[in-house]
Motif scaffolding. Structure first.
Motif, PDB file in Angstrom:
ATOM      1  N   TRP A   1      63.725 -41.790  27.600  1.00 22.02           N
ATOM      2  CA  TRP A   1      64.656 -40.789  28.143  1.00 22.02           C
ATOM      3  C   TRP A   1      64.445 -40.619  29.639  1.00 22.02           C
ATOM      4  O   TRP A   1      63.383 -40.925  30.187  1.00 22.02           O
ATOM      5  CB  TRP A   1      64.433 -39.450  27.460  1.00 22.02           C
ATOM      6  CG  TRP A   1      65.183 -39.276  26.174  1.00 22.02           C
ATOM      7  CD1 TRP A   1      64.949 -39.931  24.998  1.00 22.02           C
ATOM      8  CD2 TRP A   1      66.258 -38.371  25.925  1.00 22.02           C
ATOM      9  NE1 TRP A   1      65.816 -39.496  24.038  1.00 22.02           N
ATOM     10  CE2 TRP A   1      66.633 -38.540  24.572  1.00 22.02           C
ATOM     11  CE3 TRP A   1      66.940 -37.451  26.701  1.00 22.02           C
ATOM     12  CZ2 TRP A   1      67.665 -37.811  23.995  1.00 22.02           C
ATOM     13  CZ3 TRP A   1      67.968 -36.717  26.126  1.00 22.02           C
ATOM     14  CH2 TRP A   1      68.322 -36.902  24.789  1.00 22.02           C
ATOM     15  N   SER A   2      65.457 -40.067  30.289  1.00 15.76           N
ATOM     16  CA  SER A   2      65.353 -39.601  31.671  1.00 15.76           C
ATOM     17  C   SER A   2      64.852 -38.162  31.641  1.00 15.76           C
ATOM     18  O   SER A   2      65.335 -37.350  30.847  1.00 15.76           O
ATOM     19  CB  SER A   2      66.726 -39.676  32.345  1.00 15.76           C
ATOM     20  OG  SER A   2      66.846 -38.728  33.369  1.00 15.76           O
ATOM     21  N   GLN A   3      63.891 -37.837  32.519  1.00 18.25           N
ATOM     22  CA  GLN A   3      63.314 -36.488  32.492  1.00 18.25           C
ATOM     23  C   GLN A   3      64.349 -35.401  32.764  1.00 18.25           C
ATOM     24  O   GLN A   3      64.412 -34.411  32.017  1.00 18.25           O
ATOM     25  CB  GLN A   3      62.142 -36.397  33.481  1.00 18.25           C
ATOM     26  CG  GLN A   3      61.315 -35.130  33.354  1.00 18.25           C
ATOM     27  CD  GLN A   3      61.911 -33.949  34.109  1.00 18.25           C
ATOM     28  OE1 GLN A   3      62.652 -34.119  35.076  1.00 18.25           O
ATOM     29  NE2 GLN A   3      61.608 -32.734  33.657  1.00 18.25           N
TER      30      GLN A   3
ATOM     31  N   LEU B   1      66.847 -30.229  26.044  1.00 16.79           N
ATOM     32  CA  LEU B   1      65.976 -29.228  25.429  1.00 16.79           C
ATOM     33  C   LEU B   1      66.524 -27.818  25.627  1.00 16.79           C
ATOM     34  O   LEU B   1      66.350 -26.950  24.768  1.00 16.79           O
ATOM     35  CB  LEU B   1      64.566 -29.335  26.005  1.00 16.79           C
ATOM     36  CG  LEU B   1      63.796 -30.611  25.650  1.00 16.79           C
ATOM     37  CD1 LEU B   1      62.487 -30.672  26.425  1.00 16.79           C
ATOM     38  CD2 LEU B   1      63.535 -30.685  24.157  1.00 16.79           C
ATOM     39  N   ARG B   2      67.179 -27.579  26.763  1.00 15.48           N
ATOM     40  CA  ARG B   2      67.779 -26.263  26.989  1.00 15.48           C
ATOM     41  C   ARG B   2      69.023 -26.064  26.137  1.00 15.48           C
ATOM     42  O   ARG B   2      69.286 -24.958  25.677  1.00 15.48           O
ATOM     43  CB  ARG B   2      68.136 -26.085  28.475  1.00 15.48           C
ATOM     44  CG  ARG B   2      66.948 -25.977  29.386  1.00 15.48           C
ATOM     45  CD  ARG B   2      67.320 -25.361  30.732  1.00 15.48           C
ATOM     46  NE  ARG B   2      68.352 -26.091  31.429  1.00 15.48           N
ATOM     47  CZ  ARG B   2      68.133 -27.122  32.252  1.00 15.48           C
ATOM     48  NH1 ARG B   2      66.901 -27.547  32.442  1.00 15.48           N
ATOM     49  NH2 ARG B   2      69.132 -27.711  32.869  1.00 15.48           N
TER      50      ARG B   2
ATOM     51  N   GLU C   1      60.411 -23.977  31.373  1.00 10.54           N
ATOM     52  CA  GLU C   1      59.779 -24.399  30.122  1.00 10.54           C
ATOM     53  C   GLU C   1      60.313 -25.754  29.661  1.00 10.54           C
ATOM     54  O   GLU C   1      59.544 -26.617  29.224  1.00 10.54           O
ATOM     55  CB  GLU C   1      60.027 -23.343  29.045  1.00 10.54           C
ATOM     56  CG  GLU C   1      59.304 -22.038  29.293  1.00 10.54           C
ATOM     57  CD  GLU C   1      59.723 -20.942  28.324  1.00 10.54           C
ATOM     58  OE1 GLU C   1      58.900 -20.063  28.027  1.00 10.54           O
ATOM     59  OE2 GLU C   1      60.894 -20.966  27.868  1.00 10.54           O
ATOM     60  N   ALA C   2      61.623 -25.944  29.756  1.00 13.27           N
ATOM     61  CA  ALA C   2      62.210 -27.222  29.351  1.00 13.27           C
ATOM     62  C   ALA C   2      61.717 -28.351  30.239  1.00 13.27           C
ATOM     63  O   ALA C   2      61.415 -29.455  29.759  1.00 13.27           O
ATOM     64  CB  ALA C   2      63.733 -27.132  29.396  1.00 13.27           C
ATOM     65  N   ASP C   3      61.633 -28.102  31.554  1.00  9.10           N
ATOM     66  CA  ASP C   3      61.102 -29.120  32.468  1.00  9.10           C
ATOM     67  C   ASP C   3      59.676 -29.490  32.100  1.00  9.10           C
ATOM     68  O   ASP C   3      59.297 -30.668  32.108  1.00  9.10           O
ATOM     69  CB  ASP C   3      61.137 -28.601  33.910  1.00  9.10           C
ATOM     70  CG  ASP C   3      62.511 -28.737  34.545  1.00  9.10           C
ATOM     71  OD1 ASP C   3      63.345 -29.489  34.001  1.00  9.10           O
ATOM     72  OD2 ASP C   3      62.749 -28.087  35.574  1.00  9.10           O
TER      73      ASP C   3
ATOM     74  N   ALA D   1      59.565 -31.581  28.933  1.00 10.41           N
ATOM     75  CA  ALA D   1      60.084 -32.921  29.226  1.00 10.41           C
ATOM     76  C   ALA D   1      59.053 -33.752  29.978  1.00 10.41           C
ATOM     77  O   ALA D   1      58.857 -34.940  29.685  1.00 10.41           O
ATOM     78  CB  ALA D   1      61.386 -32.816  30.016  1.00 10.41           C
ATOM     79  N   HIS D   2      58.383 -33.156  30.961  1.00  3.90           N
ATOM     80  CA  HIS D   2      57.329 -33.882  31.684  1.00  3.90           C
ATOM     81  C   HIS D   2      56.206 -34.274  30.729  1.00  3.90           C
ATOM     82  O   HIS D   2      55.654 -35.380  30.833  1.00  3.90           O
ATOM     83  CB  HIS D   2      56.776 -33.021  32.823  1.00  3.90           C
ATOM     84  CG  HIS D   2      57.568 -33.109  34.091  1.00  3.90           C
ATOM     85  ND1 HIS D   2      57.611 -34.240  34.868  1.00  3.90           N
ATOM     86  CD2 HIS D   2      58.358 -32.193  34.712  1.00  3.90           C
ATOM     87  CE1 HIS D   2      58.381 -34.023  35.929  1.00  3.90           C
ATOM     88  NE2 HIS D   2      58.848 -32.794  35.851  1.00  3.90           N
TER      89      HIS D   2
END
Length: 585
Positions: free
Chosen positions: A182-184, A191-192, A212-214, A217-218
């Motif tokens: 996936w792309s971050q 996720l959001r 939180e989503a970032d 994802a990271h």
């Protein structure tokens, strides 16, 4: 023999010879052994989750028993997922994504034809997306926060834990081998708002904010490697020197093109760390020149070369500079530059001079953030002829039937799936023998023209379809499995399991008012702030009747009697209940 059981051919190996993994159905009853038994409920769940009605239309009576799963939207898919991985997924879904519910659409073609068709389809999807996937440098600070959130807010109720020492619980919807492509930024957006990509609603929103989503994802993409001249880490907080980190905290990590302070990170009480590998092409003595405001340090091969980071250099409005010479052999050398800015202007200038090199900044081509060269990232080149061919194949092969809203099935109706297998190309699912028997039983049930499900049956199907049973129990159905209980935590250990495990739903329709129960289901409303696992948002058309169905099943016919006492009697009763021997408040 029912035709669909032949269409959904049981495969044990793929065209590549690798073992295929059967479709993962989260709400399936995994406690039932793979015996000769079969279940109508399990079969109905499979019909919905495998998307059978995208091609095989069902009449209104049958449709009331099926919760069809819509496939992901593909209009931006090449921004989300690496095109090369899309190619492998289209060719061999069950090998590329173990447990996927997508069938093998190209199983009837030769390997060469599979590659050619898949390439055309991906070219069409890339052209449709407008731009392609780009890798993002993992932020190590966000990764730490993302790991905590992933294992705390509810992700591991369905997916596997991803800590190094964790054992994967049974019946996990596995992310390993799938999420890495996936792309971050796109994963964070997903996720959001999962429903924007996957309208089936099986992946619910956990009410994550942008930060939180970032972070999650990271964390999920933490193994991503991006080549750059330097790694860059930024801390925030006051220091008395570069060796004093008592009040400084990590803020962000990324990459840099050279030893220049990022404009956005210029400010008070900011520490910047550059690190990488310096390639020396000719052995000899090299002079380095460092100029900073306020303090800085140059290290090569773990040795201080220029140290302007001591407290004696730490003076407001003072620019300091120094130079030093060091002998370097040909090859790679670890280089690190640290800088702390207290107030006002930030200055960091690093120059060098050596054999065949005039004084000036270090050429970024001689710097690398990895000691070993990373594989060259392939660029997906779209062939214009393939785009038109892929667009035609997208419709011809039936991709649009599942992935495009408003598409209607044109295959044999669900209730008429009997008779011999026709000589046509068809999708292949790697089903277990148990799943095949369940499908056969469910199709027989639907062919007998059943009455619509009653509220209890709808509750059971809805809770299985949306996997409410992963966290909640209701009678003998569901509940947190033993191998996942340790991942459910709370803020107050004194509350025991009630303070960390989501509550049972037995009789919940008799306990809560409709508006509150519906808000909990569709908007994640909760009063248990001490439970770290979040109530997901199941705001989907297929969950609209769940609250009313729970009330219809659970609500007692007799009303709770209204008790009338004088104030003194009520006060005395309250004292008694709160005292020793009762609630012991």
């Amino acid at each position: 023999m029912i035709l669909t059981l032949l269409l959904l051919l049981i495969l044990t190996t793929s065209a590549s010879g690798q073992d295929a993994v059967w479709p993962f159905i989260g709400g399936a009853n995994h406690t039932v052994s793979d015996s000769n038994e079969s279940s109508v409920t399990e079969g109905l769940l499979l019909i919905g989750e495998l998307g059978c009605t995208s091609c095989h239309m069902a009449d209104s009576d049958s449709a009331s028993w099926i919760f069809p799963r819509r496939a992901p939207r593909l209009d931006q898919v090449a921004k989300r997922i690496q095109p090369g991985h899309l190619l492998e997924f289209v060719r061999n879904p069950a090998i590329s994504h173990p447990g996927t519910v997508m069938p093998a659409m190209l199983a009837d073609f030769s390997p060469d034809a599979q590659q050619e068709i898949a390439r055309s389809l991906v070219d069409y999807l890339v052209a449709r997306s407008g731009s392609t996937w780009q890798p993002t440098v993992p932020d190590r600070v966000a990764i730490e926060e993302g790991e905590r959130l992933y294992h705390q807010v509810g992700c591991v109720s369905c997916h596997e834990p991803l800590r190094e020492t964790a054992i994967t619980p049974l019946h996990s919807n596995r992310l390993i081998g799938r999420i890495e492509h996936w792309s971050q930024p796109q994963l964070s957006r997903f996720l959001r708002d999962p429903h924007s990509v996957r309208p089936s609603g099986r992946m619910p929103s956990l009410g994550l904010n942008g930060r939180e989503a970032d972070a999650i994802a990271h964390f999920l993409l933490r193994e991503t490697k991006v080549a750059a001249p330097l790694d860059l880490a930024i801390d925030r907080g006051h220091r008395k020197g570069l060796d004093d980190s008592s009040r400084s905290r990590p803020w962000k990590t990324t990459v840099a093109a050279g030893f220049q302070l990022p404009e956005r990170q210029r400010g008070n009480d900011v520490t910047t760390h550059f690190s990488g590998w310096l390639r020396i092409e000719q052995a000899g003595d090299y002079n380095f020149y460092l100029k900073v405001d306020d303090i800085g340090r140059l290290r090569i091969d773990d040795q201080n070369v220029i140290d302007l980071g001591e407290t004696k250099n730490y003076q407001r409005k003072k620019v300091v500079e120094s130079d030093a010479s060091i002998h370097l052999e040909a090859g790679l050398h670890r280089i690190e530059v640290s800088h702390f800015q207290w107030v006002e202007d930030a200055i960091l200038e690093l120059e060098w001079q050596g054999p065949g090199i005039d004084r000036g900044p270090i050429d970024p081509s001689l710097l690398s953030n990895y000691r070993e060269s990373l594989p060259t990232r392939s660029i997906w080149n779209v062939e214009s002829d393939d785009v038109e061919r892929g667009k035609d194949l997208y419709v011809k092969l039936g991709c649009a039937q599942c992935h495009e809203e408003g598409a209607t099935g044109n295959a044999t109706e669900l209730e008429k799936l009997t008779g011999p297998l026709p000589h046509i190309q068809h999708p292949r699912y790697p089903l277990t023998s148990r799943q095949a028997r369940d499908l056969q039983t469910a199709l027989t049930f639907l062919r007998d023209d059943p009455q619509p499900p009653d509220p209890q049956q709808r509750v059971d199907l809805t809770m299985r379809t949306f996997r409410c049973i992963a966290c909640h129990s209701r009678g003998d159905l569901g509940g947190v499995p033993v191998d996942r209980r340790d991942f459910f935590t709370g803020t107050d250990p004194l509350l025991g399991d009630e303070g960390r495990i989501p509550p049972p739903l037995s009789g919940v329709g008799d306990k809560l008012q409709y508006d509150w129960l519906d808000g909990a289901i569709r908007r994640g409303r909760s009063l248990r702030a001490y439970v770290n696992t979040r109530m997901p948002h199941f705001n989907h058309p297929q969950t609209l009747t769940l609250a009313s169905d729970l009330i219809a099943v659970d609500r007692q016919a007799t009303a709770v009697p209204r008790l009338i006492h004088d104030s003194e009697t009520a006060r005395s009763a309250g004292h008694q209940m709160a005292g020793v021997g009762m609630l012991q408040c």
